[in-house]
Design a protein around this motif. Structure first.
Motif, PDB file in Angstrom:
ATOM      1  N   GLY A 108      48.741  45.219  44.706  1.00  0.00           N
ATOM      2  CA  GLY A 108      49.142  44.022  44.870  1.00  0.00           C
ATOM      3  C   GLY A 108      49.459  43.400  44.600  1.00  0.00           C
ATOM      4  O   GLY A 108      50.509  42.358  44.503  1.00  0.00           O
ATOM      5  N   ILE A 109      48.415  42.747  43.491  1.00  0.00           N
ATOM      6  CA  ILE A 109      48.743  41.515  42.385  1.00  0.00           C
ATOM      7  C   ILE A 109      49.151  41.785  41.624  1.00  0.00           C
ATOM      8  O   ILE A 109      50.414  41.151  41.392  1.00  0.00           O
ATOM      9  N   GLN A 110      49.576  42.725  41.505  1.00  0.00           N
ATOM     10  CA  GLN A 110      50.670  43.160  40.365  1.00  0.00           C
ATOM     11  C   GLN A 110      51.809  43.128  40.187  1.00  0.00           C
ATOM     12  O   GLN A 110      53.028  42.905  39.725  1.00  0.00           O
ATOM     13  N   ALA A 111      52.340  43.902  41.252  1.00  0.00           N
ATOM     14  CA  ALA A 111      53.709  44.327  42.471  1.00  0.00           C
ATOM     15  C   ALA A 111      54.243  42.001  42.272  1.00  0.00           C
ATOM     16  O   ALA A 111      55.530  41.732  41.986  1.00  0.00           O
ATOM     17  N   LEU A 112      53.607  41.195  42.959  1.00  0.00           N
ATOM     18  CA  LEU A 112      53.643  40.025  43.137  1.00  0.00           C
ATOM     19  C   LEU A 112      53.630  39.084  41.950  1.00  0.00           C
ATOM     20  O   LEU A 112      55.228  38.236  42.183  1.00  0.00           O
ATOM     21  N   ALA A 113      53.270  39.751  40.870  1.00  0.00           N
ATOM     22  CA  ALA A 113      52.820  38.831  39.979  1.00  0.00           C
ATOM     23  C   ALA A 113      54.773  39.604  39.324  1.00  0.00           C
ATOM     24  O   ALA A 113      55.724  38.964  38.259  1.00  0.00           O
ATOM     25  N   GLU A 114      55.126  40.414  39.256  1.00  0.00           N
ATOM     26  CA  GLU A 114      55.885  40.825  38.599  1.00  0.00           C
ATOM     27  C   GLU A 114      56.949  40.519  39.389  1.00  0.00           C
ATOM     28  O   GLU A 114      58.776  40.794  38.843  1.00  0.00           O
ATOM     29  N   MET A 115      57.191  40.241  40.590  1.00  0.00           N
ATOM     30  CA  MET A 115      58.316  39.590  41.202  1.00  0.00           C
ATOM     31  C   MET A 115      58.846  38.595  40.990  1.00  0.00           C
ATOM     32  O   MET A 115      59.793  37.460  41.847  1.00  0.00           O
ATOM     33  N   ASN A 116      57.601  37.540  40.820  1.00  0.00           N
ATOM     34  CA  ASN A 116      57.594  36.455  40.455  1.00  0.00           C
ATOM     35  C   ASN A 116      57.534  35.485  41.127  1.00  0.00           C
ATOM     36  O   ASN A 116      57.741  34.337  41.602  1.00  0.00           O
ATOM     37  N   ARG A 117      56.072  36.734  41.919  1.00  0.00           N
ATOM     38  CA  ARG A 117      55.685  35.605  43.899  1.00  0.00           C
ATOM     39  C   ARG A 117      54.338  35.142  43.557  1.00  0.00           C
ATOM     40  O   ARG A 117      53.373  35.394  43.972  1.00  0.00           O
ATOM     41  N   TRP A 118      54.337  35.320  42.150  1.00  0.00           N
ATOM     42  CA  TRP A 118      52.448  35.103  41.630  1.00  0.00           C
ATOM     43  C   TRP A 118      51.476  33.616  42.821  1.00  0.00           C
ATOM     44  O   TRP A 118      50.257  33.455  42.748  1.00  0.00           O
ATOM     45  N   ARG A 119      52.712  32.801  43.094  1.00  0.00           N
ATOM     46  CA  ARG A 119      52.219  31.297  43.797  1.00  0.00           C
ATOM     47  C   ARG A 119      51.550  32.097  45.611  1.00  0.00           C
ATOM     48  O   ARG A 119      50.809  31.644  46.063  1.00  0.00           O
ATOM     49  N   GLU A 120      52.223  33.317  45.899  1.00  0.00           N
ATOM     50  CA  GLU A 120      51.518  33.655  46.926  1.00  0.00           C
ATOM     51  C   GLU A 120      50.313  35.114  46.966  1.00  0.00           C
ATOM     52  O   GLU A 120      49.566  35.080  48.185  1.00  0.00           O
ATOM     53  N   VAL A 121      49.861  34.867  45.461  1.00  0.00           N
ATOM     54  CA  VAL A 121      49.036  36.172  45.496  1.00  0.00           C
ATOM     55  C   VAL A 121      47.227  35.098  46.125  1.00  0.00           C
ATOM     56  O   VAL A 121      47.241  36.132  46.711  1.00  0.00           O
ATOM     57  N   LEU A 122      47.086  34.647  46.172  1.00  0.00           N
ATOM     58  CA  LEU A 122      45.368  33.928  46.264  1.00  0.00           C
ATOM     59  C   LEU A 122      45.465  34.125  47.464  1.00  0.00           C
ATOM     60  O   LEU A 122      44.984  34.648  48.343  1.00  0.00           O
ATOM     61  N   SER A 123      46.852  33.023  48.525  1.00  0.00           N
ATOM     62  CA  SER A 123      46.693  33.520  50.208  1.00  0.00           C
ATOM     63  C   SER A 123      47.321  34.871  50.246  1.00  0.00           C
ATOM     64  O   SER A 123      46.473  35.529  51.393  1.00  0.00           O
ATOM     65  N   TRP A 124      47.950  35.212  49.635  1.00  0.00           N
ATOM     66  CA  TRP A 124      47.608  36.894  50.158  1.00  0.00           C
ATOM     67  C   TRP A 124      46.559  37.759  50.166  1.00  0.00           C
ATOM     68  O   TRP A 124      46.052  38.472  51.356  1.00  0.00           O
ATOM     69  N   VAL A 125      45.847  38.048  49.013  1.00  0.00           N
ATOM     70  CA  VAL A 125      44.013  38.496  49.012  1.00  0.00           C
ATOM     71  C   VAL A 125      43.516  37.684  49.759  1.00  0.00           C
ATOM     72  O   VAL A 125      42.803  38.691  50.470  1.00  0.00           O
ATOM     73  N   LEU A 126      43.189  36.175  49.900  1.00  0.00           N
ATOM     74  CA  LEU A 126      42.179  36.051  50.831  1.00  0.00           C
ATOM     75  C   LEU A 126      42.356  35.880  52.087  1.00  0.00           C
ATOM     76  O   LEU A 126      41.369  36.271  52.934  1.00  0.00           O
ATOM     77  N   GLN A 127      43.735  36.887  52.467  1.00  0.00           N
ATOM     78  CA  GLN A 127      44.213  37.739  54.090  1.00  0.00           C
ATOM     79  C   GLN A 127      43.070  38.251  54.189  1.00  0.00           C
ATOM     80  O   GLN A 127      43.248  38.439  55.572  1.00  0.00           O
TER      81      GLN A 127
END
Length: 235
Positions: free
Chosen positions: A13-32
């Motif tokens: 999921g982290i790799q997918a968000l980074a490839e879609m240039n949605r890296w700002r959402e990574v930390l909050s998504w993981v902490l969910q």
């Protein structure tokens, strides 16, 4: 196990968000899914540190990494030493948190004496480089100030000269237009200069100036055409 599958899915999921240039959402998504920073798996924390360091936002991981490293359960993990090193190099040192870095290194039992000295030397070198950059930046700012003052002085002189010429021209016009409110015309001309030269007419902030300018020109024009202000006709 379920924990390993969950970690693997988070990595994908982290790799997918980074490839879609949605890296700002990574930390909050993981902490969910892990609810607290200290519960993050080492691999997930590593990816988050590298990701936010790469995009130039290491401060995002400042509190998260600190919470994870200070957790006693995590300090017994085999990945603890490598993650502490990663946190130092990619988060603390780029942010200039040298005292916090030294505190972590001195209190880390995962490092032997030689490793601890090596990391303290790296911190000292980074601190020196940081100080040099600050001195260079301060010197550059000090050099820019006189240049800026000189440019502003030249512009002020040009503006003053232009207003002087306009005042003389309006004074000359007053000989032809009796009681013409040339002060308002002078102000209107100055506002016209601000609107056309210094402001963007398409910007909403320019609208009050344009409205005031139109009002002043209407008043001045009405004063010129008014019978009261017209000079008497002599035979």
């Amino acid at each position: 196990s379920f924990a390993e599958v969950k970690c693997s899915l988070c990595v994908v999921g982290i790799q997918a968000l980074a490839e879609m240039n949605r890296w700002r959402e990574v930390l909050s998504w993981v902490l969910q899914y892990y609810h607290a920073p200290e519960h993050l798996p080492p691999k997930v924390l590593e990816l988050c540190i590298l990701l936010y360091s790469k995009v130039g936002e290491p401060q995002v991981m400042l509190e998260v990494g600190s919470s994870w490293l200070r957790d006693h359960a995590n300090q017994s993990l085999p990945e603890y030493g490598s993650l502490l090193e990663l946190y130092l190099v990619h988060v603390l040192l780029p942010l200039g948190r040298f005292e916090g870095a030294e505190e972590l290194v001195r209190g880390c039992d995962a490092f032997d004496g030689e490793q601890r000295l090596a990391f303290l030397g790296t911190i000292c070198e980074s601190r020196s480089q940081w100080a040099q950059r600050e001195e260079t930046r301060s010197a550059a700012e000090e050099q820019q100030d006189p240049v800026t003052e000189t440019v502003l002085g030249v512009l002020s002189q040009k503006l003053l000269a232009m207003l002087t010429l306009l005042r003389r021209a309006l004074r000359s016009m007053s000989n032809h237009f009796y009681l013409l409110p040339y002060k308002k015309m002078l102000l209107a001309t100055f506002l016209l200069y601000l609107v056309v030269v210094r402001l963007d007419p398409a910007s909403p902030t320019s609208l009050p100036f344009i409205y005031k300018l139109v009002q002043l020109f209407r008043q001045a024009w009405a004063a010129v055409l008014s019978p009261v202000h017209r000079p008497p006709i002599r035979d």
